[in-house]
Design an enzyme around this catalytic site. Structure first.
Site, PDB file in Angstrom:
ATOM      1  N   LYS A 102      22.456  25.621   0.021  1.00 46.45           N
ATOM      2  CA  LYS A 102      22.348  26.939  -0.260  1.00 46.45           C
ATOM      3  C   LYS A 102      21.634  26.675  -1.702  1.00 46.45           C
ATOM      4  O   LYS A 102      21.964  26.314  -2.793  1.00 46.45           O
ATOM      5  CB  LYS A 102      23.386  27.936  -0.287  1.00 46.45           C
ATOM      6  CG  LYS A 102      22.921  29.455  -0.169  1.00 46.45           C
ATOM      7  CD  LYS A 102      24.289  30.310  -0.033  1.00 46.45           C
ATOM      8  CE  LYS A 102      23.777  31.758   0.209  1.00 46.45           C
ATOM      9  NZ  LYS A 102      25.153  32.594   0.403  1.00 46.45           N
ATOM     10  N   ARG A 134      32.845  47.764  11.935  1.00 43.26           N
ATOM     11  CA  ARG A 134      33.213  46.442  12.622  1.00 43.26           C
ATOM     12  C   ARG A 134      34.913  46.613  13.136  1.00 43.26           C
ATOM     13  O   ARG A 134      35.162  46.014  14.063  1.00 43.26           O
ATOM     14  CB  ARG A 134      32.845  45.125  12.060  1.00 43.26           C
ATOM     15  CG  ARG A 134      31.398  45.112  11.985  1.00 43.26           C
ATOM     16  CD  ARG A 134      31.094  43.986  10.863  1.00 43.26           C
ATOM     17  NE  ARG A 134      31.432  42.750  11.310  1.00 43.26           N
ATOM     18  CZ  ARG A 134      30.603  41.769  11.944  1.00 43.26           C
ATOM     19  NH1 ARG A 134      29.143  42.404  12.505  1.00 43.26           N
ATOM     20  NH2 ARG A 134      30.845  40.621  12.432  1.00 43.26           N
ATOM     21  N   GLU A 182      36.154  41.491   9.465  1.00 46.45           N
ATOM     22  CA  GLU A 182      36.718  42.821   9.278  1.00 46.45           C
ATOM     23  C   GLU A 182      37.731  43.449   9.925  1.00 46.45           C
ATOM     24  O   GLU A 182      38.737  43.961   9.436  1.00 46.45           O
ATOM     25  CB  GLU A 182      35.508  43.957   9.011  1.00 46.45           C
ATOM     26  CG  GLU A 182      34.335  43.555   7.939  1.00 46.45           C
ATOM     27  CD  GLU A 182      33.563  42.592   8.483  1.00 46.45           C
ATOM     28  OE1 GLU A 182      32.528  42.204   7.692  1.00 46.45           O
ATOM     29  OE2 GLU A 182      33.511  41.795   9.643  1.00 46.45           O
TER      30      GLU A 182
END
Length: 657
Positions: A295, A424, A396
């Site tokens: 990243k 969610r 979640e």
């Protein structure tokens, strides 16, 4: 080899143009793409480190597959900037994340190369499998009528998303159906913050065994060279292969699920990526290609701190850096740094500081987040109370259910999740929290309009989806005082307590006498003359309503800070409405099921006649990406719109008298 072009990126109008480029030209194009991404982030906040990490992977995908026919799904979707640049959108790229410009996520309205508007994690494998099932069936149906194209299907998913439950539901079904779907596991050891959990540790063991795929190919060739001497030998070879596989990789999770595993492969080596992608394409059945990326690759500060550079504020250059840059070639990545930011008075920062204070006072208070430690500004809590801080990754549903178990054991869990992601976990909000009446504190950050992230991330629906749940308390603070006192009440309460707040600075009041927060009680900020209008507002719009009334110099209008949408303070609201000449409700959320609906329902149930009435909020639409202020103006929730509506209501009543 072709003569080197001045700028290759400017010549790319579709992925077909990539196929005529040499390897050296593809590498130059990768440098130009990184420079272009940097140039955007100099002007505005945008997803940065994740996009720098997938440049070579994007080029390899578009040179091996033809996604004008084949299918490509990006999980989450915030890493599609290189994809947009090579699919004909370079001329519009400077407009990304601006009103009317390109979206920062895949958008089918922009390009046929974007199939879904993806903004939430974990859904790509199931979506890809669904498309493959559909394509295969359509191919069978059309064969009797017309030629149907054969389509390859590819899903790109990050390791941070991989712990999500729906990923394993998708893999489970994919392995059972044996469909030809290629899953690219983009492993950069990160979500937004460093990934967590045992799945990440398992992927780390795979990173340390790059010999497996080549070894497996050599083993296969060796098997084929053995003369056929009966079933025992073949069984022995099969057991030997599985034993070696297990010894090298600790169980081979994916292959046990029926998904062929390839890799890991260097995600910044275009030639290697192309080789392995072609290998994956030729296999029958589901294949997972494990790609190792970094990243922030190509930009040292982002490589060193990818969490900080996930979506940084606009970057800037110093004069010395500009002089050095002038001597560089155009395709090189510029040297930039993050701007300094002033002291943070956002709702997110206020919540973080208050949570820390509550944890210092009460050892039973714990915090749960879902891969949003940095976004929710919980780093200090993680450092000071590591044994009471739980980052569950992008899970979640698990976060809410975990909190229910903790509350049942006597703890005081605070679940800190963005409003858009709390959706969610809806079944678990109902089943494990509301139905059990457990004292779980639910913080919905980024409620309402969120600006440039757009419709995938707006927190529009929390008021509507929390209101129907029995036992639930729903608070909407207007400022730091409201938020801090609501948090105090929430951790001391005996019922589920939800608090929602926007991605903005807290409101500030002057010359207004404030009242302490009490559960289910509103705050009358202005009490107008009998027979005047009444404004019922919640959230930061309360301040704008106050300023609009002051600007109008109208002392007949009453203003109520409706701190709690549930339970609704009918004791305060009903007497005001009975005397009102008109009524206006204001909320930064969907009008269907929100504050306005709650007021209408309660008045109807009580048999109270309704005066001329108007609801301000977000209609039955998806609000597109823009600045937050532009979005507020679009849905008539800015200062000027609210003043206009109050003047219109006064005029309407005047005409009716």
């Amino acid at each position: 080899m072709k003569e080197k072009k001045e700028s290759i990126l400017r010549t790319i109008r579709s992925p077909k143009d990539l196929r005529s480029l040499s390897m050296e030209e593809l590498r130059q194009l990768a440098r130009e793409i990184r420079a272009e991404i940097c140039s955007v982030v100099e002007r505005r906040s945008a997803h940065f480190a994740s996009n720098l990490g997938v440049v070579e992977l994007t080029l390899a995908l578009h040179t091996v597959f033809d996604f004008s026919v084949d299918r490509l799904i990006w999980d989450v979707g915030h890493q599609v900037y290189p994809h947009k640049l090579v699919t004909g959108r370079y001329p519009q790229f400077a407009t990304i994340r601006t009103r009317g410009g390109l979206m920062g996520y895949p958008n089918p309205a922009e390009s046929p190369y974007d199939l879904f508007m993806t903004g939430h994690a974990g859904c790509s494998i199931s979506t890809a499998l669904g498309m493959k099932c559909g394509d295969d069936l359509m191919e069978q149906i059309r064969q009797s009528v017309e030629d149907a194209p054969h389509r390859e299907v590819v899903a790109v998913i990050g390791d941070g998303s991989f712990a999500n439950g729906v990923v394993f539901e998708g893999l489970n079904h994919l392995g059972a159906l044996k469909k030809n779907v290629t899953v690219i596991l983009n492993d950069n050891k990160m979500s937004i913050c460093p990934r967590v959990g045992s799945v990440g540790k398992y992927l780390d063991t795979l990173r340390m065994n790059p010999v497996y795929t080549e070894f497996k190919a050599d083993l296969k060739r060796g098997f084929e060279a053995i003369p056929l001497i009966g079933k025992p030998t073949r069984r022995f070879c099969h057991y030997l292969k599985n034993a070696l596989k297990a010894g090298l990789l600790g169980g081979m999770l994916f292959e046990e699920l029926g998904v062929r595993y390839l890799g890991p492969v260097d995600g910044h080596d275009i030639r290697q990526l192309q080789k392995f992608l072609r290998m994956a394409r030729q296999y029958q059945g589901p294949t997972l290609l494990h790609v190792l990326t970094q990243k922030g690759h190509g930009y040292e500060p982002a490589e060193a701190d990818p969490a900080k550079f996930h979506a940084p504020p606009p970057l800037r250059r110093t004069r010395a850096e500009l002089r050095r840059l002038a001597k560089r070639k155009a395709q090189e990545v510029p040297v930039v740094k993050v701007k300094d930011t002033p002291e943070d008075h956002s709702f997110t920062a206020v919540a973080s500081r208050k949570i820390l204070e509550l944890m210092e006072k009460d050892p039973k208070v714990v915090v749960i987040t879902a891969a949003m430690c940095q976004g929710n500004k919980l780093e200090r809590i993680r450092e000071e109370f590591p044994e009471r801080f739980y980052d569950v990754g992008i899970c979640e549903s698990h976060a809410v259910t975990l909190a229910a178990g903790m509350a049942k054991s006597g703890l005081r869990p605070i679940v800190d999740i963005y409003s858009t992601f709390m959706q969610r976990a809806y079944d678990h909000l109902f089943q494990e929290v509301s139905l059990q009446n457990l004292p779980v504190v639910l913080l919905m950050d980024r409620a309402g309009l969120v600006g440039a992230d757009g419709p995938t991330h707006h927190g529009m629906y929390d008021l509507a989806y929390f209101r129907p749940l029995p036992n639930m308390v729903m608070g909407v603070p207007v400022d730091a005082m409201d938020l801090e006192q609501m948090l105090e009440l929430a951790v001391r309460g005996e019922a589920p307590f939800a608090i929602r707040y926007p991605k903005t600075q807290t409101a500030e009041f002057s010359n207004v006498r404030r009242q302490d927060v009490q559960v289910g009680r509103s705050e009358v900020l202005l009490r107008g003359k009998p027979g005047g209008g009444v404004v019922l507002a919640c959230g930061v719009q309360v301040r704008d309503c106050l300023e609009a009334i002051r600007d109008m110099r109208d002392d007949s209008i009453s203003l109520v800070n409706v701190r709690f949408v549930k339970p609704l303070d009918t004791e305060t609201i009903f007497p005001l409405v009975r005397e009102a000449s008109w009524l206006l409700t204001v909320e930064e959320g969907c009008k269907i099921g929100g504050l306005g609906s709650a007021v209408l329902e309660s008045l109807a149930d009580a048999g109270i006649p309704l005066p001329p009435f108007q609801r301000l909020g977000v209609g039955d639409i998806f609000v597109q990406h823009a600045t937050r202020q532009e979005q507020l103006a679009e849905v008539e929730l800015d200062f000027f719109s609210m003043r206009k509506w109050m003047e219109d209501m006064n005029g309407r009543v005047g005409r009716n008298r």
